[in-house]
Structures are given as C-alpha cells and as structure tokens.
Design an enzyme around this catalytic site. Structure first.
Site: not given
Ligand code: SDX
Length: 432
Positions: A310, A367
């Site tokens: 991320h 996700d």
C-alpha cells in the site's frame, strides 16, 4: 528547541522560506505555493507520494501505525454497531446524523431509489458481457441527463445538496444491480421501499419475479460492514480523480463517474478481482505459498501478490484485519467452504515472515480478503469492484463537497518538459 515555522529551499544563491502547515495530528506540510513565482523552479514527485494536494477534515490515516478514522472515529468502532448510511452522512456532513437527519436521509434514499424509466433502455444497449465498471461509469454519468437541476455546483443549496447526495447514493445501488441483471438476461427487480439500503441491494440483485430473495440479517450485516470499510480513504487514486474533475466545477455525477474509472484499475479497486485470480492461479496451478511468494519477489516474473502492499499503510491495513476476522463467519453463514481462503491465509503467513515483504513493509490491504467475502455473499467476481464503488461513493461525495465548499482552485499541475528543443515543420515530400 522551538518548533520551526518554515522550511528553507535553497537553489544556488537563492533561498526561499516556505511556511509549514501543521495538521490536527501534527502532520507537517511545506507550503510551496510561492516556489515557482519566487524561484522559477517546481517540485517533481512522480505518483505524488510526498505531495499533499489539499487539506481535508474527512478521513485520517496513520500508515505507520495502521490507523484509519472517519471524521475522527476509528473504523473499529463502527463494527457491528453502525449502518452504512449513517457513516455516509458522517463522512459527507461531518457528524453522525441525529434521529431527524437520519429519518430525512432515509426517506430521500427511499424515494430516489428508482431510475428514470428511459435509463432502462440504455442498459439494453450494452452487450451482456459488458464490463460492469464500464456500465457503472456510463450510467452514473448519464444521471446528469435526467437530473439537470444538479449540473451547476454553485447553484445547489445545502438542502438540494442533501437530496443530490441521497439520489446518487441510492441510484448507484440500483445501477449496479441492473448491470448485474442485464448481464444475466434477467428482468430488472425494482427497489422495495420497505427494505434497508443493503437489503434492498440484495433484493434487486437476486430476487426473481416470483421468488423474493430471502434477506438473511447476518448477510445484510456483513455487506453493511464491508461497505462501511470501503467508505473513504482520503486522497487515494479514485478520490483524487473525483477532486480533480470536480475542481473544474464539473457536476457530481461526472466527477464520480470519473472516480469509477480510476477505481477500475488492478492496482487500485480492481485488485479485489486480481486477488481472486491470483489465488485461483495458485490453487489450480498446484503452487504452494512459498512458490507464489518466490514468484512475487522475482522482478522478471509478472506474477504479483495482489492484495498486498500500500502507498500509505506500512503496517497491517486495519480494514484487512477486520475483513479477515469476518471471513470465517461469513463463509459459515453462507455454508460455503472456500479453499481460496486457506491459500490466502498461507500466503499471508509466509509473506509476513519473508524479508522481501518485511523490508518493504508490505502487508495485506483491504482487497486481500474482501473478494473472499463478496464471493461468499454470492456476488459475482466481475461485480467485486462495483461493490467497492458503491462503498466508496460516500467518500467521493464528501471530498467533492469539501473541495467545492472551500472554493478550491482548478487542479492543474506543472511538468518538467523532456521533449525536443525548438524545431521546424518538415514538408511531406522531404520526410524520409
Ligand atoms: C487500494 O491509496 C489507497 O488508499 C488505495 C485503497 C483505497 O482504499 O482507496 O487502499 C485501495 O487500491 C489498495 C491497493 C490495492 N492494490 C493491490 O493490492 C495491487 C498490489 N499492490 C501493489 O501494486 C502496490 O503495493 C501498490 C500499487 C498498492 C502501491 O504501490 P507503490 O506505493 O507505488 O509501491 P511500489 O510499487 O513502488 O512498491 C515498492 C516496492 C517495490 O519493490 P522495489 O522496487 O523496492 O524492489 O514494493 C514492491 C515493489 O516491487 N511491491 C510488491 C508489491 N507491492 C509493492 N512486490 C510484490 N507484490 C506486491 N503486491
């Protein structure tokens, strides 16, 4: 030592004092708004990982510590307590709704769930295998054709904006369900005003003409939580897109339609589908976690560990932590047994002890587990990113409103030109 109030940029014998901007959580920003005017230089920050595009009061992320708060409230506090609509109100209007506000907003959502009947013909124009994210973006944009009273942002009163926000939040759910029904060659199921937001979505998705989908409150609650966890995430790629488009005074429908397009990419919201493809490739390819991790680390191998890493989180994504916890519960609820969950767990365990991932602070993101939950809920895979866009709609609306209310300038970054120096036009006959 006193806290500095400026940073000094020195270029050759020129120096410029740039004021520091301090956030409410003591983040420090260097205001370089005078840099080019005073020095002729600009900054360069590909991917904008070190550049603040705005000040915002909506969502706070502490990536180092895995903290995410909506208007100051840690997302963990919403688990099993809040509903998606009150969180949407919190993000958009800055406070949790009181009874009267909640009732009024629910009424607006209920009375604006239908699409204009003419919009149904537009669905019929799409091939049945049309990517649902293309349908979402197109149909959200086309709401501007049916609601022209909302096309001039400066002409929208606070009262009218509340209705606009409710219309978009409500209709995005109907558009998603109709995109799914069209792809299955099924008749559209109209929204049922007696049902709550998530239950109505499940009804429109799965009820048949003579067979009403039975809403399991636990399934409804699981969907409610997943949407809350997706509701906002400060200046991510798609929200930044909504702000950029909205900065030209484009209407909310056009701005959020652009957000859907940005979210579609597999590096962003499309990752929830890419995670399932990756897990299936591992499962069907007979790979084990170690082999998959080795491939993910190999720069010459296109295989990537989707759902990991991320730009902001350099710790466990707090949303992934909550989703992981609920995977077992939802699978048990749906009496589903998903071998891909076992693979996901093994991948996580192996990656989190591997120096490549540890050194780069790569952890599971939102996700990594969301696709497994969507699959257990019976959501088809090509609708996973559509679900993300329904969840993210409150955040997009909130940021569009925040920027509009602040009368922000149009977003127009500069560049460093690297093309050819001045040259001339070569007539066709003289070209080699
Ligand atoms: C979302 O921004 C948001 O807030 C987004 C989001 C939201 O709520 O809006 O949180 C939602 O988009 C989550 C992210 C979903 N995407 C994925 O899961 C795709 C896989 N992840 C990567 O592509 C990547 O981690 C990104 C895109 C998420 C972040 O990319 P960055 O910040 O540009 O990081 P990078 O690509 O520069 O990676 C740094 C290093 C590189 O290695 P080196 O060059 O240093 O050797 O980490 C490696 C990368 O190769 N790396 C990975 C990896 N992610 C980063 N290596 C293997 N597998 C991965 N998943």
């Amino acid at each position: 030592m006193s806290t500095p109030d400026h940073a000094t940029i020195t270029i050759g014998d020129q120096s410029l004092d740039c004021p520091l901007v301090l956030g409410s959580e003591n983040e420090v920003g260097i205001d370089i708004s005078q840099l080019r005017a005073q020095t002729g230089a600009i900054t360069l920050d590909p991917g904008l990982g070190n550049t603040g595009a705005c000040k915002s009061a909506i969502t706070y992320i502490d990536g180092e510590h895995g903290i995410l708060r909506y208007r100051g409230i840690p997302i963990e506090e919403f688990e099993n307590r809040a509903n998606f609509i009150e969180v949407a109100w919190l993000l958009i209007f800055g406070h949790l709704p009181n009874g009267q506000e909640q009732a009024k907003f629910s009424e607006l959502l209920k009375s604006n769930a239908h699409l204009h009947e003419s919009m149904k013909h537009q669905f019929e124009g799409f091939p049945i295998d049309a990517p649902p994210m293309a349908v979402m973006s197109a149909m959200i944009n086309s709401l501007a054709c049916f609601h022209p009273q909302f096309l001039e942002p400066d002409d929208i009163s606070e009262e009218a904006f509340t209705e606009l926000a409710a219309r978009l939040l409500s209709k995005v759910r109907t558009i998603a369900a109709y995109a799914y029904r069209h792809s299955r060659g099924r008749p559209f199921t109209y929204p049922d005003p007696k049902l709550r937001y998530c239950a109505n979505f499940l009804h429109m998705m799965f009820s048949q003409p003579y067979d009403q989908y039975l809403i399991d409150p636990e399934i409804e609650a699981a969907l409610n939580l997943v949407l809350i966890l997706h509701a906002d995430h400060e200046q991510n790629c798609s929200t930044s897109t909504v702000r950029v488009v909205g900065s030209s005074k484009a209407n909310l429908f056009a701005s959020c339609a652009a957000g859907v397009s940005a979210l579609w990419g597999p590096l962003h919201g499309g990752a929830n589908v890419a995670v399932l493809d990756m897990l299936r490739e591992i499962h069907e390819g007979g790979m084990n976690a170690e082999h998959a991790i080795a491939r993910a680390k190999d720069k010459s191998d296109p295989f990537r560990l989707f759902g990991f890493g991320h730009r902001v989180y350099k710790n466990y994504d707090p949303r992934a932590k909550i989703l992981k916890k609920h995977c077992d519960r939802v699978l048990a609820l749906c009496k589903a047994n998903d071998p891909l969950l076992d693979i996901a767990r093994a991948l996580e365990e192996t990656a989190l002890t591997d120096s490549y991932f540890i050194d780069r602070k790569l952890f599971p993101n939102v996700d990594f587990y969301s696709g497994i939950i969507f699959r257990a809920l019976g959501i088809p895979e090509n609708m996973f990113t559509v679900m993300f866009s329904i969840g993210r709609m409150p955040g997009w609306i909130a940021h569009w409103k925040e920027q509009h209310d602040e009368k922000g300038r149009i977003t127009r970054p500069r560049q460093i030109y690297t093309g050819p120096m001045k040259t001339g036009y070569t007539p066709r006959e003289k070209r080699s």
